[in-house]
Design an enzyme around this catalytic site. Structure first.
Site, mmCIF file in Angstrom:
data_model
loop_
_atom_site.group_PDB
_atom_site.id
_atom_site.type_symbol
_atom_site.label_atom_id
_atom_site.label_comp_id
_atom_site.label_asym_id
_atom_site.label_seq_id
_atom_site.Cartn_x
_atom_site.Cartn_y
_atom_site.Cartn_z
ATOM 1 N N ASP A 189 0.833 2.258 -1.913
ATOM 2 C CA ASP A 189 0.931 0.888 -1.416
ATOM 3 C C ASP A 189 2.319 0.668 -0.813
ATOM 4 O OD1 ASP A 189 1.082 -1.899 -1.084
ATOM 5 O OD2 ASP A 189 -0.273 -2.255 -2.761
ATOM 6 N N ASP A 236 1.993 5.867 5.484
ATOM 7 C CA ASP A 236 1.642 5.347 6.802
ATOM 8 C C ASP A 236 2.388 4.056 7.136
ATOM 9 O OD1 ASP A 236 -0.247 3.031 5.904
ATOM 10 O OD2 ASP A 236 -1.088 4.778 4.902
#
Length: 222
Positions: A135, A171
């Site tokens: 996360d 990402d």
């Protein structure tokens, strides 16, 4: 004139501290019953039990189990432990392991936040630690909640055996940069080319959204 008052800067990073999050994710009663059935065979009861099981490979935040299944298939002779707090993902992962015939005792699942496990493991015991698409907590005020902060990276380094590898896939550009900077400050880590791994659901989602995927790896110096 009133005396000037200096404003203190942010405090330095503190020592490693476990987080205390409970399992997350909504499930039907049917799925919860199957989760309990799968857990009886494949899950460990807590950090102490996981440490006693003595894993050699650690998959942190395995999502829906794609990375954990690939690890178990690639390393049939190593004890592989997957750790995740998401109950639906735990069930999906354990279903996949059973379907693949990998419920023979070489792979286990720990339904917990990994930061409660890291203090219990033996330094120098892990040959591979991977964490894919953690996360990002993109808001600046939430950055301290990120998993891969300096104290955790330091602890993971302690747990790696010489030559052991930490592989991270992120990402979010800012998060990836912060991890690379923190790892560069750990003398025992040496950046290496990241190994090829199958793309996960979260990786496909990030690529479809146009986000850059940063695959980074480090080896612990001998």
């Amino acid at each position: 004139m009133s005396p000037s008052v200096s404003t203190p800067g942010p405090p330095p990073p503190g020592p490693f501290q476990p987080r205390s999050w409970r399992n997350r994710g909504r499930m039907s009663d049917e799925h919860r019953a199957r989760l309990a059935e799968r857990a009886a065979a494949l899950a460990l009861s807590g950090p102490a039990a996981a440490a006693a099981w003595a894993p050699a490979v650690l998959d942190i935040g395995f999502g829906y189990g794609e990375s954990l299944l690939a690890l178990a298939q690639a390393r049939p002779d190593a004890r592989v432990l997957g750790v995740d707090v998401h109950s639906p993902g735990q069930l999906r992962a354990m279903d996949a392991l059973v379907d693949a015939g990998l419920d023979d005792g070489t792979v286990r699942v720990l339904p917990a936040d990994v930061t409660t496990l890291l203090p219990a493991l033996t330094p120098g015991s892990l040959e591979l630690v991977q964490a894919f698409h953690p996360d990002p907590w993109p808001k600046r005020r939430h950055a301290a909640r990120r998993l891969l902060r300096p104290a955790v990276l330091t602890r993971i380094t302690e747990l790696l055996r010489p030559g052991g590898v930490l592989h991270v896939v992120i990402d979010n550009d800012i998060y990836a940069g912060s991890v690379r900077e923190a790892a560069a400050e750990i003398p025992a880590l040496r950046e290496i080319p990241a190994p090829d791994v199958p793309e996960t659901k979260y990786g496909r989602r990030a690529r479809a959204a146009g986000r850059t995927i940063h695959s980074m790896a480090w080896s612990k110096r001998n």
